[in-house]
Design a protein around this motif. Structure first.
Motif, PDB file in Angstrom:
ATOM      1  N   UNK A 186      12.513  13.466  -9.103  1.00 28.52           N
ATOM      2  CA  UNK A 186      12.289  13.080  -7.714  1.00 28.52           C
ATOM      3  C   UNK A 186      12.144  14.350  -6.884  1.00 28.52           C
ATOM      4  N   UNK A 187      11.490  14.319  -5.722  1.00 33.27           N
ATOM      5  CA  UNK A 187      10.757  13.169  -5.199  1.00 33.27           C
ATOM      6  C   UNK A 187       9.340  13.140  -5.763  1.00 33.27           C
ATOM      7  N   UNK A 188       8.748  11.927  -5.741  1.00 37.39           N
ATOM      8  CA  UNK A 188       7.313  11.838  -6.028  1.00 37.39           C
ATOM      9  C   UNK A 188       6.747  10.627  -5.295  1.00 37.39           C
ATOM     10  N   UNK A 189       5.443  10.690  -5.068  1.00 38.14           N
ATOM     11  CA  UNK A 189       4.812   9.622  -4.292  1.00 38.14           C
ATOM     12  C   UNK A 189       3.720   8.946  -5.095  1.00 38.14           C
ATOM     13  N   UNK A 190       3.605   7.631  -4.921  1.00 38.15           N
ATOM     14  CA  UNK A 190       2.538   6.881  -5.595  1.00 38.15           C
ATOM     15  C   UNK A 190       1.799   6.072  -4.522  1.00 38.15           C
ATOM     16  N   UNK A 191       0.477   6.212  -4.508  1.00 35.57           N
ATOM     17  CA  UNK A 191      -0.331   5.556  -3.481  1.00 35.57           C
ATOM     18  C   UNK A 191      -1.200   4.482  -4.111  1.00 35.57           C
ATOM     19  N   UNK A 192      -1.613   3.547  -3.289  1.00 34.74           N
ATOM     20  CA  UNK A 192      -2.565   2.543  -3.758  1.00 34.74           C
ATOM     21  C   UNK A 192      -3.382   2.040  -2.558  1.00 34.74           C
ATOM     22  N   UNK A 193      -4.705   1.952  -2.765  1.00 33.30           N
ATOM     23  CA  UNK A 193      -5.569   1.331  -1.763  1.00 33.30           C
ATOM     24  C   UNK A 193      -6.111   0.068  -2.412  1.00 33.30           C
ATOM     25  N   UNK A 194      -5.884  -1.075  -1.802  1.00 34.69           N
ATOM     26  CA  UNK A 194      -6.383  -2.294  -2.445  1.00 34.69           C
ATOM     27  C   UNK A 194      -6.175  -3.520  -1.577  1.00 34.69           C
ATOM     28  N   UNK A 195      -6.655  -4.625  -2.101  1.00 34.56           N
ATOM     29  CA  UNK A 195      -6.625  -5.879  -1.357  1.00 34.56           C
ATOM     30  C   UNK A 195      -5.230  -6.503  -1.330  1.00 34.56           C
ATOM     31  N   UNK A 196      -4.899  -7.133  -0.221  1.00 33.95           N
ATOM     32  CA  UNK A 196      -3.684  -7.934  -0.109  1.00 33.95           C
ATOM     33  C   UNK A 196      -4.092  -9.273   0.516  1.00 33.95           C
ATOM     34  N   UNK A 197      -3.292 -10.298   0.256  1.00 44.09           N
ATOM     35  CA  UNK A 197      -3.660 -11.658   0.671  1.00 44.09           C
ATOM     36  C   UNK A 197      -2.487 -12.322   1.369  1.00 44.09           C
ATOM     37  N   UNK A 198      -2.755 -12.901   2.520  1.00 41.12           N
ATOM     38  CA  UNK A 198      -1.704 -13.656   3.212  1.00 41.12           C
ATOM     39  C   UNK A 198      -2.350 -14.902   3.812  1.00 41.12           C
ATOM     40  N   UNK A 199      -1.764 -16.044   3.524  1.00 42.22           N
ATOM     41  CA  UNK A 199      -2.344 -17.293   4.013  1.00 42.22           C
ATOM     42  C   UNK A 199      -1.912 -17.512   5.453  1.00 42.22           C
ATOM     43  N   UNK A 200      -2.416 -16.646   6.339  1.00 37.50           N
ATOM     44  CA  UNK A 200      -1.987 -16.652   7.741  1.00 37.50           C
ATOM     45  C   UNK A 200      -2.182 -18.035   8.372  1.00 37.50           C
ATOM     46  N   UNK A 201      -1.211 -18.441   9.181  1.00 38.89           N
ATOM     47  CA  UNK A 201      -1.299 -19.749   9.837  1.00 38.89           C
ATOM     48  C   UNK A 201      -2.401 -19.727  10.892  1.00 38.89           C
ATOM     49  N   UNK A 202      -2.461 -18.615  11.615  1.00 36.83           N
ATOM     50  CA  UNK A 202      -3.451 -18.548  12.688  1.00 36.83           C
ATOM     51  C   UNK A 202      -4.220 -17.232  12.613  1.00 36.83           C
TER      52      UNK A 202
END
Ligand code: GAP
Length: 578
Positions: A186-202
């Motif tokens: 430690x320390x170390x960093x891990x990154x990610x760029x990608x899609x996320x999904x949320x079934x938003x009500x509005x």
């Protein structure tokens, strides 16, 4: 410009973004990025990657978007990733109940923290009406609605899964392997760029609240006892802060603190969070956020996520509203501890002592020939419970008998059957569960904010023009090439110039339609910082006109020099300096 209508019109007409599936009636909360928008988004992601992965020396991964249920059981999303919903009995429309309360009840600004029963009471007490049809919502139940999209992995229903609501879990789950790539240090960093999904009500406001979006997340794993961020280099960076206390005060507003002042005054509680607030300012500026319309806002206690200890949001101002574009959270050891409890893997890192230490360890070695017949099926669990009790509280073994709990049941047995002993051991280190500091950026909201902040109108040669003053680094096209006319070999020469610029790695567009003024306007509108015109002088002296979007100034540059000249302009040179 009115953000919502003008930007939506520009975004659709010029290909930044538009509602998806319109040919089939459209789907709320889903957007397609057109050619200009996809390029702008990609360029913003490239700047993020450059700063938070390359320059910082972190790793980047790409994990699946479909995730088995067990992961979200461990992470807490199955249990707590809910919004409150109220359904209108009259028209069937559903609404975020906490938002209705916040809009209708003065002084309530964190209704998300209230229990559904209390929200239902407030809806009734204030006689709230359905925003869609006006019917009364009083007496309607308020339910919790989990925002994850569910699915089945493979045929049948034996393997339930979900589309990930954040990219972060894909990093946490893989920690046991990732720590090896970091040499268990430690320390170390891990990154990610990608899609996320949320079934938003509005879903609302174009890219601001959608059901599928891109996140750029960094999970920085640190040793809570020994790792500190490098505060000295950022100590004097000025942060526009809207802290929890200022939000509660009647006349509170954004105040500027240096990083050092914010930490000394306790306005920002975590050194790591303060460090990332400072580091991220350069990123926002680089992609074109108007820093006069930007602030960091601290979460009020009721807003904190189930995992977060101290959280700040970066917010941009859009049409009078403040919109969260990034969350900065100190997630403590929550995620790795939970996965350590639920999964069959080690979510810790071995911390080596400077020198080996001699320590006392309480151990058990249960007599299974006694436990088996006495406790039957529970014998193995009793053995495990004894082991953890010895590690936790050795005084429990002081008497003749010891009692352990297994689930709802408790079991008592003679201490002599437990094989309890205290041993001296020499140990070279210990296992620690890392803490996590997380900056989590919403890429779509950044794209949208940059478009709103950079869009403007002015007058050129007595005519109104609209332009996008995008930084050259993120503009979809860096340079547009025009032949003055499509004859006399000008178009062939312009084609060669465009090809040479493309070969030099630049994003180039070519346009030979309409008059030159109109072609400039078209490029100004999509944010192209430089235009190059091939004219009759080019045929004589191999030079072209380079025109700058923001000043509309022009100069002549030799074609041989052109790729280098454009590079220098992108790097900050002015036309006069070429
Ligand atoms: N891993 C932490 C996390 O997901 P979050 O605050 O829920 O934290 C991070 O999300 C960012 O993702 C937000 O700051 C926002 O920019 C973006 N985001 C969240 N929900 C979104 C939605 N429905 N539509 C567009 N962007 C969203």
């Amino acid at each position: 410009m009115t953000e919502r209508s003008d930007l939506a019109e520009l975004a659709k007409r010029r290909g930044f973004f538009f509602p998806a599936n319109e040919a089939y009636g459209g789907t709320a909360g889903l957007y397609t990025y057109g050619p200009e928008g996809a390029a702008l988004k990609r360029n913003i992601e490239a700047v993020w990657r450059d700063q938070f992965v390359r320059a910082a020396g972190h790793m980047e991964v790409e994990s699946p978007t479909v995730v088995p249920e067990a992961v979200f059981e461990a992470s807490g999303h199955l249990e707590t990733f809910d919004d409150m919903i109220v359904e209108c009995a009259e028209c069937g429309a559903t609404h975020r109940a906490d938002h209705l309360v916040e809009n209708a009840v003065p002084d309530v600004d964190d209704a998300e923290a209230f229990a559904p029963r209390r929200i239902a009471d407030l809806v009734a007490d204030h006689d709230m009406a359905c925003p869609s049809c006006g019917a009364s919502l009083a007496g309607r139940p308020v339910d919790e609605f989990n925002l994850m999209f569910g699915t089945n992995i493979g045929p049948g229903s034996s393997s339930p899964g979900y589309l990930r609501p954040e990219t972060a879990q894909g990093i946490f789950v893989e920690f046991p392997r990732l720590k090896e790539y970091a040499h268990n240090q430690l320390p170390f960093g891990v990154a990610q760029i990608g899609r996320a999904y949320r079934n938003e009500i509005a879903p609302r406001r174009a890219l601001v609240r959608v059901r599928e979006f891109t996140q750029a997340e960094l999970e920085h794993f640190v040793d809570p006892e020994f790792d500190e961020p490098p505060i000295a280099p950022v100590a004097d960076v000025e942060l526009p802060l809207y802290g929890a206390e200022a939000q509660r005060a009647d006349a509170g507003g954004t105040e500027t603190y240096t990083v050092r002042e914010a930490l000394d005054a306790g306005v920002v509680g975590s050194d790591w969070v303060a460090y990332y607030l400072a580091e991220s300012l350069a990123f926002y500026e680089r992609i074109g956020i108007d820093m006069e319309r930007f602030r960091y806002r601290q979460h009020l206690p009721g807003e904190l996520s189930h995992y977060a200890a101290d959280t700040w949001d970066a917010e941009t101002e859009l049409g009078g509203d403040w919109i969260e574009v990034t969350g900065f959270a100190y997630r403590s050891d929550y995620d790795l501890r939970k996965h350590g409890e639920y999964a069959e893997a080690e979510y810790t890192v071995f911390r080596q002592y400077d020198e080996p230490k001699t320590v006392e360890r309480a151990t058990v070695d249960p007599d299974m020939s006694y436990l088996g017949p006495t406790f039957g099926d529970a014998a193995a669990d009793v053995g495990e419970a004894l082991e953890s009790l010895a590690a936790r509280d050795r005084s429990a073994f002081d008497g003749d008998a010891v009692t352990v709990a297994v689930g709802e049941d408790s079991y008592t047995l003679p201490v002599e059957k437990t094989g309890f002993a205290v041993e001296e051991r020499t140990e070279s280190g210990e296992h620690v569960t890392p803490h996590v500091v997380e900056p989590s950026f919403g890429v779509g909201r950044l794209v949208y904010s940059v478009l709103v902040h950079r869009h403007g109108t002015d007058e050129v040669d007595g005519e109104e023009r609209t332009s996008l003053a995008l930084p050259a680094e993120v503009a979809p096209t860096t340079v547009a090439v025009f032949p003055l006319m499509t004859k006399d070999g000008l178009d062939d020469r312009a084609g060669e110039v465009a090809a040479a610029l493309r070969a030099a790695g630049l994003a180039v567009s070519y346009d030979d339609t309409g008059n030159i003024g109109r072609r400039y306007r078209r490029q100004d509108e999509v944010g192209t910082p430089y235009c190059v015109t091939v004219d009759y002088d080019t045929l004589e002296d191999d030079t072209v006109t380079v025109r700058e979007r923001d000043s509309t100034d022009q100069t002549r540059v030799a074609i041989d020099d052109l790729p280098g000249a454009i590079d220098r302009l992108v790097g900050g040179a002015t036309l006069a300096e070429l």
